[in-house]
Design a protein around this motif. Structure first.
Motif, short mmCIF file in Angstrom:
data_model
loop_
_atom_site.label_atom_id
_atom_site.label_comp_id
_atom_site.label_asym_id
_atom_site.label_seq_id
_atom_site.Cartn_x
_atom_site.Cartn_y
_atom_site.Cartn_z
N SER A 1 0.69 -1.31 -0.12
CA SER A 1 0.07 -0.13 0.03
C SER A 1 0.93 1.40 -0.21
O SER A 1 0.69 2.08 -0.59
N MET A 2 1.98 1.30 0.83
CA MET A 2 2.90 2.34 0.73
C MET A 2 3.53 2.58 -0.47
O MET A 2 3.72 3.72 -1.01
N ALA A 3 3.97 1.50 -1.01
CA ALA A 3 4.63 1.64 -2.50
C ALA A 3 3.76 2.15 -3.46
O ALA A 3 4.21 3.05 -4.45
N GLY A 4 2.47 1.64 -3.47
CA GLY A 4 1.72 2.02 -4.48
C GLY A 4 1.21 3.46 -4.42
O GLY A 4 1.12 4.33 -5.23
N ALA A 5 1.01 3.93 -2.95
CA ALA A 5 0.67 5.37 -2.80
C ALA A 5 1.74 6.28 -3.29
O ALA A 5 1.72 7.06 -3.88
N GLY A 6 3.16 5.76 -3.11
CA GLY A 6 4.13 6.78 -3.50
C GLY A 6 4.36 6.65 -5.07
O GLY A 6 4.65 7.81 -5.50
N VAL A 7 4.15 5.72 -5.64
CA VAL A 7 3.88 5.62 -7.11
C VAL A 7 3.02 6.51 -7.74
O VAL A 7 3.30 7.36 -8.45
N MET A 8 1.55 6.68 -7.03
CA MET A 8 0.46 7.58 -7.52
C MET A 8 1.09 8.92 -7.31
O MET A 8 0.60 9.92 -7.95
N LEU A 9 1.69 9.23 -6.04
CA LEU A 9 2.21 10.69 -5.74
C LEU A 9 3.29 11.03 -6.76
O LEU A 9 3.05 12.15 -7.21
N LEU A 10 4.09 10.08 -7.25
CA LEU A 10 5.16 10.41 -8.26
C LEU A 10 4.44 10.68 -9.45
O LEU A 10 4.80 11.69 -10.22
N ALA A 11 3.56 10.00 -9.83
CA ALA A 11 2.90 10.00 -11.24
C ALA A 11 1.98 11.29 -11.17
O ALA A 11 1.88 12.06 -12.12
N THR A 12 1.71 11.71 -10.10
CA THR A 12 0.83 12.98 -9.92
C THR A 12 1.55 14.19 -10.06
O THR A 12 1.48 15.35 -11.00
N LEU A 13 3.04 14.20 -9.68
CA LEU A 13 3.90 15.14 -9.70
C LEU A 13 4.14 15.45 -11.47
O LEU A 13 4.37 16.58 -11.92
N ALA A 14 4.49 14.31 -11.72
CA ALA A 14 4.77 13.95 -13.49
C ALA A 14 3.94 14.53 -14.24
O ALA A 14 3.97 15.30 -15.10
N GLY A 15 2.41 14.30 -13.69
CA GLY A 15 1.43 14.79 -14.74
C GLY A 15 1.07 16.34 -14.86
O GLY A 15 0.48 16.64 -15.54
N LEU A 16 1.72 16.87 -13.79
CA LEU A 16 1.36 18.55 -13.76
C LEU A 16 2.76 19.10 -14.58
O LEU A 16 2.58 20.33 -14.91
N LEU A 17 3.40 18.17 -15.34
CA LEU A 17 4.52 18.75 -16.29
C LEU A 17 3.78 19.05 -17.81
O LEU A 17 2.74 18.57 -18.05
N ASP A 18 4.47 19.52 -18.51
CA ASP A 18 4.17 19.51 -20.11
C ASP A 18 4.06 18.08 -20.62
O ASP A 18 5.02 17.31 -20.35
N LEU A 19 3.04 18.14 -21.50
CA LEU A 19 2.62 16.80 -22.26
C LEU A 19 3.96 16.23 -22.95
O LEU A 19 4.20 15.01 -22.74
N ARG A 20 4.41 17.04 -23.58
CA ARG A 20 5.58 16.86 -24.54
C ARG A 20 6.74 16.16 -23.81
O ARG A 20 7.38 15.12 -23.75
N ALA A 21 7.26 16.66 -22.39
CA ALA A 21 7.96 16.50 -21.42
C ALA A 21 7.87 14.99 -20.98
O ALA A 21 8.46 14.29 -21.02
N ASN A 22 6.39 14.58 -20.57
CA ASN A 22 6.12 13.66 -20.38
C ASN A 22 6.23 12.54 -21.42
O ASN A 22 6.32 11.25 -20.96
N ALA A 23 5.87 12.82 -22.56
CA ALA A 23 6.04 11.86 -23.86
C ALA A 23 7.62 11.20 -23.69
O ALA A 23 7.70 10.04 -24.01
#
Length: 476
Positions: free
Chosen positions: A150-172
């Motif tokens: 559960s802790m690992a999954g929550a960490g992945v979701m929070l990391l993904a959220t931070l990345a999702g705030l970036l420009d879409l081209r950077a995420n590509a």
């Protein structure tokens, strides 16, 4: 039919000279996302959402446990069905290129209520799947560090959220690097499995699964049909191209290319290792157990097993990033299309400095982290029912896509229309009848509550609520 808003485009600045910033809306017009990706970037993001390695290592083992040697056959049949689904998505995604994805397409072509129900089904899928997959991270980090799932999954979701705030081209590009690693992991599994084959190709249709007490049970045709709901989910991520259509350059051409290319690539990346695992498992009990990492270690050594496990952990993180990106676009589009009370719409439609819908991104990622602490075992079944129902309604919309003015709108057109949508509707309806009653009841109850919201709030306000937006420059 739903009302459709089409904003007027300013003519002062040519498209080629547009600044690299979020598109500004007209004074009273709906907000738009900026176009910044082509086929390559869209394909990288979309395949990353399919996330072949995490699907192979997290979802496929459940299929092995119930379908045994019939797993590859079931995934192959599901992939064939997905070709017809991809044709529907390609035509509708170029006809109605909106960040709303399925609900924008179905609302415009099959009516407001049908579009609302598709939105609810897609929201179920996009909210449940990321945390379920994210919780698998701990298993594949185990060779290096032991973490609470559960802790690992929550960490992945929070990391993904931070990345999702970036420009879409950077995420590509970020997801593209991760994608290379997960394809390498899948390739290693395939090579090792074929190199250590214990049985011939005939075992792929032997329809056997290990039962209790060391007995061999037969996999019935009904079990295969029931498993198709999850098999459809295995390659489900190709629909991400439709969600990204509003941010793609030349969507009329690139959406269809991205959808079809993604399905073909992801089906190969997933199916080939599944065949190799089926042939290479030491016995039927090991295959049914579905411990793919253990098989890899037995075929090679612990170092290779650790490498593959770490690649899978990165693949799961990659999937989380892309799913957060996709899901935030769904919420953004629903707010822009007036699905909620006005204060909620105003908040969800806000764009950040990188052009991403930052509030919608947070509202997808943070609850996803919380869901990692909830028992989600039964939600795979609910997800399978939701995906099947969503595909069915998309097929209905595809059947209606050539009526009236839509018959003359420039769009990619599928072959064998209307036979393919009709066949798809019949098959998917039958697959639904073969699902577990509890999963159907859960999904049906949520759908009923959504219908009540439609009847009491959206329908009485039809002039000001649930107005699907299709950007005018989508005609480009």
């Amino acid at each position: 039919m739903t009302d459709t808003l089409r904003p007027v485009q300013p003519s002062a600045t040519p498209a080629a000279e547009a600044p690299d910033a979020p598109d500004l809306p007209a004074p009273d017009g709906p907000r738009k996302l900026k176009r910044s990706i082509g086929v390559v970037g869209g394909t990288l993001l979309t395949i990353s959402c399919v996330t072949p390695a995490s699907t192979l290592f997290v979802v496929v083992p459940d299929l092995f446990s119930t379908l045994g040697t019939a797993t590859a056959l079931t995934i192959a049949v599901g992939s064939l069905l997905c070709i017809a689904v991809a044709f529907c998505y390609s035509e509708l995604g170029t006809l109605i290129p909106s960040a709303g994805g399925e609900y924008a397409m179905v609302s415009t072509l099959a009516g407001r209520l049908a579009g609302w129900l598709v939105f609810v089904l897609s929201l179920l899928v996009v909210m449940i799947v990321p945390p379920v997959i994210a919780m698998g991270t701990a298993d594949y980090l185990a060779p290096v560090v032991h973490l609470n799932p559960s802790m690992a999954g929550a960490g992945v979701m929070l990391l993904a959220t931070l990345a999702g705030l970036l420009d879409l081209r950077a995420n590509a590009w970020i997801t593209g690097v991760f994608l290379v690693l997960e394809v390498v992991a899948a390739a290693v599994v395939a090579v090792l499995g074929f190199a250590h084959s214990e049985r011939g190709a005939g075992s792929l249709v032997s329809m056997e699964v290990a039962g209790q007490g060391g007995h061999t049970d037969t996999v019935t045709a009904m079990l295969v049909v029931s498993g198709l709901a999850i098999a459809l989910f295995v390659t489900q991520g190709f629909s991400t191209a439709v969600y990204l259509s509003e941010e793609m350059e030349n969507p009329r051409r690139n959406v269809a290319r991205t959808v079809l290319a993604t399905l073909a690539i992801s089906a190969v990346i997933i199916l080939v290792p599944v065949i190799a695992i089926t042939l290479g498992a030491s016995d039927l009990a090991e295959l049914t157990g579905g411990d793919i990492s253990g098989m890899v270690a037995a075929w090679s050594n612990s170092a290779v097993g650790t490498f593959v496990s770490l690649c899978v952990a990165l693949a799961i993180t990659n999937a989380g990033i892309v799913m957060v990106i996709q899901n935030s676009r769904v919420l953004f589009a629903s707010a822009r299309d007036k699905a909620w009370p006005e204060p909620v719409n105003n908040v969800l439609s806000r764009l950040g400095r990188f052009g991403s819908p930052w509030v919608a991104t947070l509202l997808v990622g943070v609850p996803g982290a919380v869901l990692c602490f909830v028992d989600l075992d039964t939600l795979y079944g609910i997800t399978g029912v939701s995906v099947t129902g969503m595909y069915l309604l998309v097929a209905v919309a595809a059947l209606l896509a050539r009526r009236g003015s839509h018959a003359h709108t420039p769009a990619w057109r599928m072959p064998l229309w209307p036979a393919l949508p009709v066949l798809l509707i019949a098959v998917l309806a039958y697959v639904l009848t073969q699902q577990e009653t509890s999963h159907l009841l859960w999904t049906g109850g949520i759908t009923a509550a959504a219908t009540l919201y439609w009847a009491l709030y959206l329908r009485p306000r039809r002039e000001s609520r649930w107005l699907v937006t299709v950007p005018e420059d989508a005609q480009a």
